[in-house]
Write a protein that holds these residues in place. Structure first.
Motif, PDB file in Angstrom:
ATOM      1  N   ARG A   2       0.808  -1.228   0.000  1.00 51.57           N
ATOM      2  CA  ARG A   2       0.000   0.000   0.000  1.00 51.57           C
ATOM      3  C   ARG A   2       0.838   1.274   0.000  1.00 51.57           C
ATOM      4  NH1 ARG A   2      -4.150  -0.643   4.748  1.00 51.57           N
ATOM      5  NH2 ARG A   2      -2.462  -1.850   5.680  1.00 51.57           N
ATOM      6  N   LEU A   3       2.121   1.153   0.326  1.00 49.37           N
ATOM      7  CA  LEU A   3       2.992   2.340   0.342  1.00 49.37           C
ATOM      8  C   LEU A   3       4.105   2.221  -0.698  1.00 49.37           C
ATOM      9  CD1 LEU A   3       3.308   2.895   4.201  1.00 49.37           C
ATOM     10  CD2 LEU A   3       1.698   3.962   2.616  1.00 49.37           C
ATOM     11  N   LYS A   4       3.856   1.440  -1.739  1.00 45.26           N
ATOM     12  CA  LYS A   4       4.867   1.248  -2.782  1.00 45.26           C
ATOM     13  C   LYS A   4       5.277   2.590  -3.377  1.00 45.26           C
ATOM     14  CE  LYS A   4       5.797  -1.624  -6.855  1.00 45.26           C
ATOM     15  NZ  LYS A   4       6.395  -0.583  -7.695  1.00 45.26           N
ATOM     16  N   ASP A   5       6.588   2.789  -3.458  1.00 46.42           N
ATOM     17  CA  ASP A   5       7.190   4.001  -4.018  1.00 46.42           C
ATOM     18  C   ASP A   5       7.032   5.229  -3.123  1.00 46.42           C
ATOM     19  OD1 ASP A   5       7.987   2.574  -6.309  1.00 46.42           O
ATOM     20  OD2 ASP A   5       6.065   2.969  -7.296  1.00 46.42           O
ATOM     21  N   LYS A   6       6.498   5.078  -1.922  1.00 41.26           N
ATOM     22  CA  LYS A   6       6.398   6.190  -0.990  1.00 41.26           C
ATOM     23  C   LYS A   6       7.687   6.279  -0.166  1.00 41.26           C
ATOM     24  CE  LYS A   6       1.905   7.110  -1.629  1.00 41.26           C
ATOM     25  NZ  LYS A   6       1.414   8.407  -2.188  1.00 41.26           N
ATOM     26  N   THR A   7       7.964   7.462   0.331  1.00 45.43           N
ATOM     27  CA  THR A   7       9.105   7.672   1.223  1.00 45.43           C
ATOM     28  C   THR A   7       8.593   8.265   2.531  1.00 45.43           C
ATOM     29  OG1 THR A   7       9.510   9.895   0.363  1.00 45.43           O
ATOM     30  CG2 THR A   7      10.675   8.062  -0.704  1.00 45.43           C
ATOM     31  N   ALA A   8       9.270   7.958   3.633  1.00 45.05           N
ATOM     32  CA  ALA A   8       8.776   8.396   4.937  1.00 45.05           C
ATOM     33  C   ALA A   8       9.910   8.685   5.899  1.00 45.05           C
ATOM     34  CB  ALA A   8       7.866   7.327   5.540  1.00 45.05           C
ATOM     35  N   ILE A   9       9.690   9.686   6.749  1.00 45.58           N
ATOM     36  CA  ILE A   9      10.517   9.938   7.925  1.00 45.58           C
ATOM     37  C   ILE A   9       9.696   9.557   9.136  1.00 45.58           C
ATOM     38  CG2 ILE A   9      11.669  11.669   9.353  1.00 45.58           C
ATOM     39  CD1 ILE A   9      12.006  13.388   6.855  1.00 45.58           C
ATOM     40  N   ILE A  10      10.288   8.797  10.037  1.00 38.47           N
ATOM     41  CA  ILE A  10       9.612   8.424  11.284  1.00 38.47           C
ATOM     42  C   ILE A  10      10.502   8.858  12.438  1.00 38.47           C
ATOM     43  CG2 ILE A  10       8.678   6.546  12.683  1.00 38.47           C
ATOM     44  CD1 ILE A  10       8.368   4.988   9.991  1.00 38.47           C
ATOM     45  N   ALA A  68      15.739  16.837   7.731  1.00 39.78           N
ATOM     46  CA  ALA A  68      14.936  17.036   6.521  1.00 39.78           C
ATOM     47  C   ALA A  68      15.812  17.058   5.272  1.00 39.78           C
ATOM     48  CB  ALA A  68      14.139  18.338   6.635  1.00 39.78           C
ATOM     49  N   ARG A  69      16.943  17.779   5.337  1.00 38.05           N
ATOM     50  CA  ARG A  69      17.842  17.854   4.177  1.00 38.05           C
ATOM     51  C   ARG A  69      18.401  16.484   3.837  1.00 38.05           C
ATOM     52  NH1 ARG A  69      19.757  22.447   6.887  1.00 38.05           N
ATOM     53  NH2 ARG A  69      21.576  21.271   7.616  1.00 38.05           N
ATOM     54  N   THR A  70      18.809  15.741   4.860  1.00 38.49           N
ATOM     55  CA  THR A  70      19.379  14.415   4.633  1.00 38.49           C
ATOM     56  C   THR A  70      18.344  13.477   4.041  1.00 38.49           C
ATOM     57  OG1 THR A  70      20.901  14.743   6.485  1.00 38.49           O
ATOM     58  CG2 THR A  70      20.583  12.487   5.724  1.00 38.49           C
ATOM     59  N   ALA A  71      17.105  13.570   4.516  1.00 39.71           N
ATOM     60  CA  ALA A  71      16.039  12.716   3.983  1.00 39.71           C
ATOM     61  C   ALA A  71      15.750  13.032   2.524  1.00 39.71           C
ATOM     62  CB  ALA A  71      14.774  12.874   4.823  1.00 39.71           C
ATOM     63  N   ILE A  72      15.661  14.299   2.203  1.00 39.01           N
ATOM     64  CA  ILE A  72      15.375  14.686   0.816  1.00 39.01           C
ATOM     65  C   ILE A  72      16.523  14.267  -0.096  1.00 39.01           C
ATOM     66  CG2 ILE A  72      15.038  16.659  -0.729  1.00 39.01           C
ATOM     67  CD1 ILE A  72      13.558  18.013   1.687  1.00 39.01           C
ATOM     68  N   ASP A  73      17.755  14.435   0.388  1.00 36.00           N
ATOM     69  CA  ASP A  73      18.912  14.008  -0.409  1.00 36.00           C
ATOM     70  C   ASP A  73      18.954  12.487  -0.556  1.00 36.00           C
ATOM     71  OD1 ASP A  73      19.674  16.635  -0.664  1.00 36.00           O
ATOM     72  OD2 ASP A  73      21.202  16.554   0.906  1.00 36.00           O
ATOM     73  N   GLY A  74      18.686  11.777   0.538  1.00 28.02           N
ATOM     74  CA  GLY A  74      18.839  10.325   0.529  1.00 28.02           C
ATOM     75  C   GLY A  74      17.680   9.583  -0.093  1.00 28.02           C
ATOM     76  N   LEU A  75      16.469  10.140   0.060  1.00 23.87           N
ATOM     77  CA  LEU A  75      15.271   9.471  -0.452  1.00 23.87           C
ATOM     78  C   LEU A  75      14.751  10.096  -1.743  1.00 23.87           C
ATOM     79  CD1 LEU A  75      13.342   9.110   2.965  1.00 23.87           C
ATOM     80  CD2 LEU A  75      14.654   7.320   1.775  1.00 23.87           C
ATOM     81  N   GLY A  76      15.267  11.260  -2.090  1.00 24.70           N
ATOM     82  CA  GLY A  76      14.814  11.948  -3.297  1.00 24.70           C
ATOM     83  C   GLY A  76      13.698  12.937  -3.027  1.00 24.70           C
ATOM     84  N   HIS A  77      12.797  12.571  -2.153  1.00 18.90           N
ATOM     85  CA  HIS A  77      11.700  13.427  -1.717  1.00 18.90           C
ATOM     86  C   HIS A  77      11.101  12.791  -0.469  1.00 18.90           C
ATOM     87  CE1 HIS A  77       9.702  10.356  -4.212  1.00 18.90           C
ATOM     88  NE2 HIS A  77       8.719  10.477  -3.341  1.00 18.90           N
ATOM     89  N   VAL A  78      10.184  13.501   0.180  1.00 20.97           N
ATOM     90  CA  VAL A  78       9.520  12.956   1.367  1.00 20.97           C
ATOM     91  C   VAL A  78       8.013  13.011   1.155  1.00 20.97           C
ATOM     92  CG1 VAL A  78       9.119  13.206   3.857  1.00 20.97           C
ATOM     93  CG2 VAL A  78      11.407  13.625   2.910  1.00 20.97           C
ATOM     94  N   ASP A  79       7.378  11.837   1.152  1.00 13.50           N
ATOM     95  CA  ASP A  79       5.923  11.753   1.019  1.00 13.50           C
ATOM     96  C   ASP A  79       5.222  11.794   2.360  1.00 13.50           C
ATOM     97  OD1 ASP A  79       5.599  11.234  -1.893  1.00 13.50           O
ATOM     98  OD2 ASP A  79       6.721   9.405  -1.441  1.00 13.50           O
ATOM     99  N   ILE A  80       5.831  11.171   3.373  1.00  9.76           N
ATOM    100  CA  ILE A  80       5.172  10.946   4.653  1.00  9.76           C
ATOM    101  C   ILE A  80       6.083  11.387   5.791  1.00  9.76           C
ATOM    102  CG2 ILE A  80       4.234   9.178   6.216  1.00  9.76           C
ATOM    103  CD1 ILE A  80       3.809   7.433   3.645  1.00  9.76           C
ATOM    104  N   LEU A  81       5.519  12.098   6.744  1.00  9.31           N
ATOM    105  CA  LEU A  81       6.214  12.461   7.969  1.00  9.31           C
ATOM    106  C   LEU A  81       5.413  11.924   9.143  1.00  9.31           C
ATOM    107  CD1 LEU A  81       8.148  14.090   9.848  1.00  9.31           C
ATOM    108  CD2 LEU A  81       6.598  16.048   9.502  1.00  9.31           C
TER     109      LEU A  81
END
Length: 246
Positions: A2-10, A68-81
């Motif tokens: 259900r979260l295929k191709d999504k990115t998240a920070i937890i 936030a910067r590291t997540a965007i750099d490492g994951l490409g973008h952030v869909d979910i926080l």
């Protein structure tokens, strides 16, 4: 998936509910950053699950911006926080909670939501897409004595969730919360004051289903609320409490 191709920070992902949410999200196809003030815990869980690990103090602006910067750099973008990091004070008469404990509870439980929004909402607005989940508590709905300032901080999170949802809906960003009842997490002993069979039995007597919540319980709800299945759901504070708040 259900979260295929999504990115998240937890945040607070190194243990308890956060680690459970991370495991569920990855099983459902997401790429995840596990952010925690305990670097070793974050790295351990990340290694087990195949996630990114990041040290963060959610009460510190510079630390949150770096996350936030590291997540965007490492994951490409952030869909979910997922704003899961939290803390409490020990059960204490309200006037006896010291100021440092009060400040820390509100910094971690409340200010963090402001700081992560400041760091990541512009990114989500630029993509006209995003889901934010705040891990609040039944304490913000049905408060118990002697946890007064913790209760108040979780009530704040619920109100913040609703007002964020109203403001961000036109931007394509959904904001929801979950309200867990106490669970088998590192905070349980702090909620109980002392972790004894008698204290557990007393607390369990207030939960109609008759058990504590588990990380899996919270993760299942989080997965739904952060997935496209919940595309019409925003501003909800969902109780995951075995009937505690009825």
């Amino acid at each position: 998936m259900r979260l295929k191709d999504k990115t998240a920070i937890i945040t607070g992902g190194g243990s308890g509910f956060g680690a459970g949410i991370a495991a569920k999200f990855i099983a459902e196809g997401a790429r995840v950053m596990i952010a925690d003030i305990n670097t070793e815990a974050a790295e351990t869980v990340a290694a087990e699950l195949g996630a990114l690990a990041q040290e963060v103090d959610v009460s510190d602006a510079a630390s949150v911006e770096a996350m936030a910067r590291t997540a965007i750099d490492g994951l490409g973008h952030v869909d979910i926080l997922v704003n899961n990091a939290g803390m409490t004070h020990l059960p204490t008469p309200m006037e006896e909670v010291d100021e440092d404990a009060f400040d820390r509870v509100f910094a971690v439980n409340c200010k963090s939501v402001y700081l992560t929004a400041r760091a990541l909402v512009p990114h989500m607005k630029s993509r006209h897409s995003g889901a934010i989940l705040n891990v609040a508590s039944t304490a913000g709905v049905s408060p118990r004595p002697r946890l007064n300032w913790y209760n108040a901080s979780k009530g704040w999170m619920i109100t913040a969730t609703r007002t964020m949802a109203v403001e961000l809906a036109p931007e394509g960003i959904r904001v929801n919360a979950v309200n867990p009842v106490a669970g088998e997490t590192p905070l349980l002993k702090s909620f109980l004051g002392e972790d004894t069979p008698e204290m557990r039995a007393k607390f369990l007597s207030t939960i109609p289903i008759g058990r504590f919540s588990t990380p899996e319980d919270i993760a299942n709800a989080a997965c739904y609320l952060c997935s496209d299945e919940a595309s019409m759901v925003t501003g909800v504070a969902m109780e995951i409490d075995g009937g505690r708040c009825i």
